[in-house]
Design an enzyme around this catalytic site. Structure first.
Site, PDB file in Angstrom:
ATOM      1  N   ASP A  78      70.628 -78.705 -37.961  1.00 24.01           N
ATOM      2  CA  ASP A  78      70.392 -79.670 -36.929  1.00 24.01           C
ATOM      3  C   ASP A  78      69.758 -78.725 -35.459  1.00 24.01           C
ATOM      4  OD1 ASP A  78      73.483 -78.564 -36.702  1.00 24.01           O
ATOM      5  OD2 ASP A  78      73.842 -80.730 -35.874  1.00 24.01           O
ATOM      6  N   GLU A 144      75.883 -78.963 -37.175  1.00 21.94           N
ATOM      7  CA  GLU A 144      76.814 -78.164 -36.452  1.00 21.94           C
ATOM      8  C   GLU A 144      77.013 -79.422 -35.133  1.00 21.94           C
ATOM      9  OE1 GLU A 144      77.698 -75.889 -32.257  1.00 21.94           O
ATOM     10  OE2 GLU A 144      75.668 -77.213 -32.965  1.00 21.94           O
TER      11      GLU A 144
END
Length: 475
Positions: A78, A144
């Site tokens: 991400d 994350e």
């Protein structure tokens, strides 16, 4: 004009270009994971996914390297979606890049080098036909940037291996070998009220504190809005409060806040005292622009907190342990800390939010216990949640020593080994597989999480060549 396919190493930039073309903000990484899995299958690599959406890609050992322990290359899928143009849609629009000398930048958005370049580096190594090494795997995690939730939920079997190289570090020549674990603790007070109190409605706000990350900046004497407001009100008992709201996220040092209630005294004298308090705090913190502002409220509160409750709450906040609790003298960083992050009040409750961090999970638990005992002595109940493990530095591990030695041989400069007082995915990994040796490294990038994000092209090539050598010789 050069484009990404013109850059070296071509395989790395090919995958980074692909990553930029597929929208992948936090919570929306599935399309990118699907594409990486498709590419891996095309190379005959093994593919596994867990229920959280994390992806593992396996490459078998090269002939003659079968006895080498498995190496894991890890990065998160991400990116943080921030754009200058509020109309930019990160769910449907690709990231557009441009080359500015040695820097790769995005056009008006975050670049996603954090951590797209780590994903690209891992994919290039996994798919490099000329690389001769032992078993190699790519571990690609989700979410994350919104709390390490992908790493926390990662299935333990996806971490099978001996060495893990987290590719979310950098710049090259700088290695992270430890991080703090953390947890959030909330304390709830039940207010006691009085009505029919004399005075005029008043609101007192505090602004201009620098704030900052509650781990990385906790030692920098940036002040704390919760404590500063509490101390100011304690000096003026003629102020009777009905609400106290300051700070916000538990990972941020509170920079502003506001209290409201009524005041029975000299209004102009209170204003002057507020001006003086702001000037004193600005001088103590060497930070211009800190202000306490006193304004007349719009209407009298129907009820205010009792004198006893108000005093008890403010003293609890004023005396709460906050900031650096212990330093790590060897690593020269904060070892354990606590951040008094926020106060929220509504009819019927006052909630205090705090967070504790430590390089040692037991020390973090002790800090949490100390805060809980403190607030319990003032009548508050505690709720502990959102805990994540730390990664205890192991400077003498084989992986760290080999990475440091190779870097010094290649560059002529010693590798900088550091730990950080903030959470990383590696904390969750070493908790799930205590036998892992870990290091966090990567190329040079700046301005992450902002549209100013930029990635060094020469550093990326230099780092990839170094990474391939580490993979080749590590045994």
């Amino acid at each position: 004009m050069k484009t990404l396919p013109d850059l070296e190493p071509q395989l790395v930039w090919k995958y980074f270009d692909l990553i930029c073309s597929i929208p992948h903000p936090s919570g929306h990484e599935a399309a990118l994971a699907d594409k990486l899995a498709e590419i891996a299958a095309g190379y005959g690599l093994g593919v596994r996914r867990d229920d959280a959406g994390n992806l593992r890609i396996d490459r078998k050992a090269s002939p003659g390297f079968e006895n080498r322990p498995a190496i894991l290359l890890q990065a998160h899928l991400d990116m943080v979606p921030v754009a200058d143009d509020p109309g930019f849609d990160f769910l449907t629009m690709p990231i557009s890049t441009w080359i500015d000398g040695d820097w790769l930048r995005a056009k008006g958005t975050t670049l996603g080098a954090d951590n797209g370049i780590g994903v690209a580096l891992a994919m290039a190594a996994l798919c490099d036909p000329d690389l001769k090494c032992g078993a190699l795997a790519g571990i690609f995690t989700v979410d994350e940037e919104v709390g390490l939730t992908g790493a926390s939920a990662l299935a333990g079997e996806l971490l099978e291996g001996k060495y893990l190289l987290n590719l979310d570090g950098g710049p090259d020549g700088d290695a992270c070998i430890g991080c703090a674990g953390g947890g959030r603790t909330e304390f709830d007070f039940v207010p006691e009220y009085e009505s029919g109190v004399a005075g005029v409605p008043v609101q007192i706000s505090l602004s201009g504190l620098p704030g900052g990350h509650s781990g990385i900046c906790i030692h920098e004497n940036r002040g704390n809005a919760v404590k500063a407001l509490s101390d100011f009100i304690l000096e003026h008992p003629e102020i009777r409060l009905s609400a106290f709201n300051a700070g916000g996220a538990d990972n941020a040092i509170p920079a502003e806040g506001v209290v409201s209630g009524c005041f029975d005294g000299d209004f102009e004298a209170l204003r002057q005292s507020a001006v003086l308090a702001g000037a004193v705090l600005s001088r103590e913190l060497a930070c211009d622009g800190i202000k306490f502002t006193v304004t007349a409220g719009s209407e009298m509160p129907k009820k205010v907190w009792s004198c006893e409750f108000q005093h008890r709450l403010l003293v609890a906040l004023s005396l709460a342990p906050n900031g650096v609790l212990k330093m790590d003298e060897q690593l020269k960083i904060v070892h354990t800390s606590s951040n008094l992050a926020a106060v929220f009040s509504a009819d019927g409750s006052v909630r205090v939010r705090s967070s504790q961090r430590s390089l040692d999970d037991e020390q973090r638990e002790l800090a949490t216990g100390m805060l809980s005992t403190h607030f319990a002595s003032f009548g508050a109940s505690a709720t502990v949640g959102n805990c994540y493990p730390g990664w205890k530095p192991q400077q003498d591990s084989k992986l760290v020593q080999l990475c440091a030695d190779l870097w010094e041989k290649r560059s002529g400069q010693p590798m900088s080994l550091r730990a950080i007082h903030a959470g990383l995915e590696t904390g969750a990994f070493c908790k799930k597989n205590p036998d892992l040796e870990l290091i966090s490294i990567g190329p040079e990038a700046h301005g992450c999480h902002t549209p100013a994000e930029h990635l060094s092209i020469t550093s990326t090539k230099r780092f990839y060549d170094y990474l391939l050598e580490v993979i080749t010789v590590l045994d």
